[in-house]
Write a protein that holds these residues in place. Structure first.
Motif, short mmCIF file in Angstrom:
data_model
loop_
_atom_site.label_atom_id
_atom_site.label_comp_id
_atom_site.label_asym_id
_atom_site.label_seq_id
_atom_site.Cartn_x
_atom_site.Cartn_y
_atom_site.Cartn_z
N LYS A 1 -15.55 -66.90 -32.55
CA LYS A 1 -14.33 -66.10 -32.48
C LYS A 1 -13.49 -66.40 -33.71
O LYS A 1 -13.71 -67.41 -34.38
N ASP B 1 -14.78 -64.26 -21.35
CA ASP B 1 -14.75 -63.03 -20.56
C ASP B 1 -16.05 -62.83 -19.79
O ASP B 1 -16.94 -63.70 -19.81
N GLY B 2 -16.17 -61.71 -19.13
CA GLY B 2 -17.35 -61.44 -18.30
C GLY B 2 -18.63 -61.29 -19.09
O GLY B 2 -19.73 -61.36 -18.52
N HIS B 3 -18.53 -61.09 -20.41
CA HIS B 3 -19.71 -60.96 -21.25
C HIS B 3 -20.05 -62.26 -21.96
O HIS B 3 -20.90 -62.28 -22.85
N GLY B 4 -19.36 -63.34 -21.59
CA GLY B 4 -19.64 -64.63 -22.21
C GLY B 4 -19.00 -64.81 -23.57
O GLY B 4 -19.31 -65.77 -24.28
N ARG B 5 -18.10 -63.92 -23.95
CA ARG B 5 -17.43 -64.01 -25.24
C ARG B 5 -16.09 -64.72 -25.09
O ARG B 5 -15.41 -64.56 -24.10
N THR C 1 -9.68 -58.78 -28.61
CA THR C 1 -10.22 -60.14 -28.68
C THR C 1 -9.19 -61.11 -29.23
O THR C 1 -9.09 -62.26 -28.79
#
Length: 654
Positions: free
Chosen positions: A175, A349-353, A365
């Protein structure tokens, strides 16, 4: 990460402290640790001052800037190396280990015993096998938690096996972070070694130089050592020397080395020496400069081979080329998760990010934009002085989408720039505050009501179009046609059978009446026509059963009746006592209303006086007005006369 990394965090966050307004307090000749902790972990202070638990608002629920905690962003993150020793397994001569450590541990090289994969007592490292957990030296050692007395090292292949390529270590942070420092600790550092620190802000697509290190800056990179930064070159990477590293201009620190050294740490401070560092909130150049998603360390082999060739020619004591290798024990990246001042933490988050937990009505983000429907002013980074939270669009509940209009924002004096999109419920305008063509405003309802706009219902023959006045609802009538919807012939006119001129002048005497357009015959109207300058006499007042000052708000058909919504301003006479000052209804027979009896216009104030008239179950309890009702336009003289008549009535003079 070594325990000594904690010391580096304290030493290399000088700019971070100054950005936060930190003024260290000396305690017995050292920096106050509590003050330092409050800056490095600002949320600890915020939590004590925020009763609601929301670090992005103060106790009064006013938005304020908030930032995630200061962390080592490299800790536990995987590092990808282009070269690692141990495949095939090889012995690394003890002669390559730092001379100081040889004096400390002795000169006899021994193979580490089973279970001792790190420092042996006689030689720090002498054997490398990638398939043996006891003797491997993978790049993950760079970001793990280590003990300085039991240091683990990543080791590259011997220099001779690298051909002409460089050795790189790539760290992905996952990130965007705002980097304060990059710290490197070497297991072995040669005086002729050169290193480049690169950064990427787009997850490895484009790489830019962050900092150069070499004892031969001009030879290796064509740069002057210890260069000074100016506002014109704040995003330019500079070069620092390993021995006697400059800690002022570039923030690099390192022990002076004589020959090869072990345990040397260099740390690059991203903002130190940059003129705009103390005005960071207002410097987009530096904000972009410190932003990174990936860090890459490049070890340059060309310089090593060049130095070795010269050394061989001079028959120095330099070790042979096949014994050279690169080695590091720790890679630390200090900084904060980039949230632009609109979040106090980052979450998965739900996508692993890894993303910011955005506040202030922001989204993205990095909280880099306003969330949908919060576009009344442009997105901006939060500063210490202003939170710059996103503001909701004002669409009066008639639209679900809006967009930002820069021109509107400028015209409003930088106060509001939202433009609503797809206004519903027959509304129009940048804030859905107007009625669209073919509709007019029903003032009896609030603007946010679903039925705030009523259809004009202009007569298809009597009107000039389907559009009416958006405020009064009055349609544009053809010659000789009257009425709000243009559905009647005026006095002196009669209906024709032509759709072009539905009303033509009549040969009958004036005052003969009006006819409804579209009807073959119509009953004559008989309305009392009061001139606007007509005065009210005491006799007329005494003969009425009610006298009310009211403003006409709206008009709606209900079968055989027309309901007028009025706002009662004052009640001078009423059978049931005084009426309250509020919105109320009065009713008129549809036949009388078709003749404009009484003659009233919307949004105008009148004195309505007359008899209670006929009643029906539909209007029971409400006033009824008809062709006999007085409707005098309100004026100041009328008000004074009414007060006098009320006093006379109370004295029995009626």
């Amino acid at each position: 990460m070594h325990y000594t990394t904690v010391l580096v965090i304290g030493l290399l966050t000088f700019v971070e402290l100054r950005r936060s307004g930190f003024k260290p307090r000396l305690v017995s000749g050292s920096v106050d640790v509590q003050s330092l902790a409050n800056v490095l972990l600002p949320n600890a202070q915020q939590s004590s001052s925020s009763s609601s638990g929301d670090f992005c608002t103060d106790e009064g629920e006013t938005p304020r800037r908030c930032m995630p905690s200061f962390v080592n962003a490299a800790f536990g993150r995987p590092v990808v190396a282009t070269s690692t020793c141990g495949d095939p397994a090889s012995r690394l001569p003890c002669e390559l280990i730092d001379l100081a450590q040889q004096q400390q541990f002795g000169t006899t090289a021994v193979r580490p015993t089973a279970g001792k994969r790190r420092m042996a007592t006689a030689c720090p490292v002498e054997f490398c096998d990638s398939k043996d957990p006891r003797f491997h030296h993978p790049p993950r050692f760079l970001t793990d938690l280590n003990n300085p007395s039991n240091r683990s090292c990543w080791i590259s292949e011997p220099l001779s096996a690298l051909q002409d390529g460089n050795v790189t270590l790539t760290l992905s942070l996952g990130k965007k972070y705002e980097i304060t420092y990059v710290s490197l600790q070497f297991c072995l550092l040669s005086p002729d070694q050169s290193v480049t620190i690169l950064k990427s802000s787009d997850f490895g697509k484009v790489w830019l130089p962050f900092q150069y290190y070499s004892n031969h800056c001009r030879r290796d990179f064509g740069k002057v050592a210890r260069a000074v930064a100016y506002r014109s070159n704040e995003q330019i990477a500079f070069c620092s020397q390993f021995d006697g590293a400059d800690t002022t201009a570039t923030g690099a620190t390192g022990a002076a080395a004589s020959g090869r050294s072990s345990g040397t740490r260099v740390a690059f401070s991203t903002l130190e020496g940059r003129p705009s560092a103390y005005d960071f909130d207002n410097s987009p150049v530096l904000q972009d400069w410190v932003t990174a998603t990936d860090i890459r360390i490049v070890f340059h082999t060309a310089a090593q081979k060049t130095t070795r060739a010269k050394a061989s020619a001079a028959t120095t004591s330099e070790p042979p080329l096949d014994l050279r290798y690169f080695s590091m024990s720790d890679l630390a990246v200090g900084g904060r998760c980039k949230c632009n001042g609109h979040a106090h933490r980052c979450v998965v988050d739900g996508h692993g990010r890894r993303v910011c937990d955005c506040k202030h009505n922001t989204a993205g983000t990095d909280c880099e934009r306003c969330r949908p429907f919060y576009y009344d002013r442009p997105w901006a980074r939060a500063t210490a002085a202003k939170a710059n939270e996103c503001v909701a669009c004002v669409c009066n509940q008639h639209a679900r989408q809006c967009r930002f209009d820069l021109e509107l924002y400028k015209l409003s004096g930088h106060r509001s720039g939202a433009r609503c999109v797809h206004c519903r419920h027959n509304t129009d305008g940048r804030n859905c505050q107007l009625c669209k063509d073919g509709f007019y405003r029903d003032t009896a309802r609030p603007i946010a009501h679903r039925k705030a706009c009523k259809a004009c219902d202009c007569h298809p023959v009597g009107s000039l179009g389907r559009v009416c006045n958006r405020t009064t609802g009055q349609c544009k009538c053809k010659e000789g046609v009257i009425g709000q919807t243009c559905n009647r012939c005026a006095q002196g006119y009669q209906q024709s059978r032509s759709p072009v001129t539905p009303c033509t002048k009549s040969n009958a005497k004036a005052g003969n009446g009006t006819t409804m357009i579209g009807l073959i015959t119509a009953a004559p109207c008989s309305c009392t026509d009061f001139d606007k300058n007509e005065t009210l006499t005491r006799k007329t007042f005494c003969s009425t059963e009610f006298a009310v000052q009211a403003k006409i708000l709206s008009r709606e058909p209900f079968g055989e009746w027309i309901r007028f919504t009025i706002h009662v301003i004052n009640s001078y006479k009423h059978p049931g006592g005084k009426l309250r000052r509020k919105n109320d209804f009065i009713w008129a027979p549809a036949a009388d209303a078709a003749c404009s009896c009484p003659k009233v216009e919307l949004n105008k104030t009148y004195l309505l006086a007359g008899q209670t008239g006929r009643q029906s179950t539909a209007v029971q309890g409400n006033l009824v007005i008809d062709s006999t009702t007085l409707a005098l336009p309100w004026n100041a003289e009328l008000a004074s006369r009414l007060k006098k008549f009320v006093r006379d009535q109370q004295r029995g003079k009626c």
